[in-house]
Design a protein around this motif. Structure first.
Motif, PDB file in Angstrom:
ATOM      1  N   TYR A 146       0.819  -1.214   0.000  1.00 37.38           N
ATOM      2  CA  TYR A 146       0.000   0.000   0.000  1.00 37.38           C
ATOM      3  C   TYR A 146       0.851   1.262   0.000  1.00 37.38           C
ATOM      4  N   LYS A 181      -1.390   4.568  -3.906  1.00 37.43           N
ATOM      5  CA  LYS A 181      -1.822   5.729  -4.685  1.00 37.43           C
ATOM      6  C   LYS A 181      -0.642   6.390  -5.386  1.00 37.43           C
ATOM      7  N   ASN A 193      -9.851   6.970  -3.823  1.00 33.56           N
ATOM      8  CA  ASN A 193     -10.715   7.011  -2.659  1.00 33.56           C
ATOM      9  C   ASN A 193      -9.853   6.762  -1.428  1.00 33.56           C
ATOM     10  N   GLU A 194     -10.457   6.443  -0.311  1.00 38.77           N
ATOM     11  CA  GLU A 194      -9.679   6.278   0.917  1.00 38.77           C
ATOM     12  C   GLU A 194      -8.728   5.091   0.857  1.00 38.77           C
ATOM     13  N   GLN A 195      -9.097   4.076   0.098  1.00 36.32           N
ATOM     14  CA  GLN A 195      -8.307   2.844   0.100  1.00 36.32           C
ATOM     15  C   GLN A 195      -7.471   2.632  -1.155  1.00 36.32           C
ATOM     16  N   TYR A 196      -7.947   3.074  -2.312  1.00 32.52           N
ATOM     17  CA  TYR A 196      -7.309   2.712  -3.569  1.00 32.52           C
ATOM     18  C   TYR A 196      -7.145   3.905  -4.498  1.00 32.52           C
TER      19      TYR A 196
END
Length: 239
Positions: A121, A173, A195-198
């Protein structure tokens, strides 16, 4: 095409890499420069791979439903070409691929290529690939999209399996942002969103699909099969 990276140096320094006894017995080899093949393997790593620094373990696993041929016919020979290693492919629970134990290859990825081990991530686009070299950049994108991307043909305008969409979603990101910028350098107009995750990239339309096919392309059997089916349904778009 307007690649803004200035660097043209593709040589790699492996002087800090240690070879274990097993590495030496297996005659593991390490690339001494960035090639399109290595760039594609890095893209494959960013898509399906996992690197552990503590145990010198590298895992590469894809979908057991539709990626077995890709691993057998392309990825396995690629690792032999790059590292002189014979990876042992096998089926796991729902995946297919291999687990590789090599101090030299893991250190090469971490120390030479600058790839961060662990969860992806927070992984960044590799600095060694920020080069003014079309084949290297397109090869990385091909490996990344072949493993973690998606090629689909939507039913639209009354035509079944008609409208091409090329997309990818990643937890990192930073990688999504830079890949989006590279695609712009290559003359594409990607949709890039977060978005918040991807982070996500999408490329739409027949013209964009044909440009991607000519400039970047696919080596994944599942994607090549989709393209063959689409071309058989709509032969007027083949040329």
């Amino acid at each position: 095409i307007n690649i803004i990276y200035k660097n043209k140096d593709i040589l790699l320094d492996n002087s800090k890499i240690s070879f274990s006894r097993i590495d030496k017995e297996k005659r593991i080899n390490l690339p001494d420069k960035i090639t399109p093949e290595l760039a594609e393997e890095i893209g494959i790593h960013y898509g399906d791979g996992f690197l552990s620094a503590e145990r010198y373990t590298y895992r590469l696993k894809g979908n057991a439903q539709d990626e077995i041929e890709y691993y057998q016919n392309y990825i396995q020979p690629l690792f032999k070409q790059l590292y002189n290693v014979d990876v042992n492919l096998k089926k796991f629970d729902s995946t297919f691929g291999f687990e590789l134990y090599s101090q030299a290859i893991c250190e090469f990825k971490i120390k030479t290529l600058g790839i961060k081990p662990g969860k992806k991530y927070d992984i960044e686009f590799p600095a060694c690939l920020r080069v003014n070299n079309l084949k290297i950049l397109t090869s990385f994108i091909r490996g990344l999209f072949d493993t973690d991307g998606n090629l689909s043909f939507k039913t639209t305008y009354g035509y079944e399996y008609y409208y091409p969409v090329i997309s990818i979603s990643l937890a990192s990101k930073k990688v999504i942002f830079e890949v989006g910028e590279i695609l712009k350098m290559l003359g594409f107009k990607p949709w890039v969103g977060f978005n918040e995750q991807y982070g996500r990239i999408s490329l739409y339309g027949i013209g964009t699909f044909k440009r991607y096919k000519d400039l970047i392309g696919w080596n994944s059997t599942k994607n090549l099969s989709k393209i063959t089916k689409w071309e058989e349904m709509y032969p007027r778009f083949v040329n």
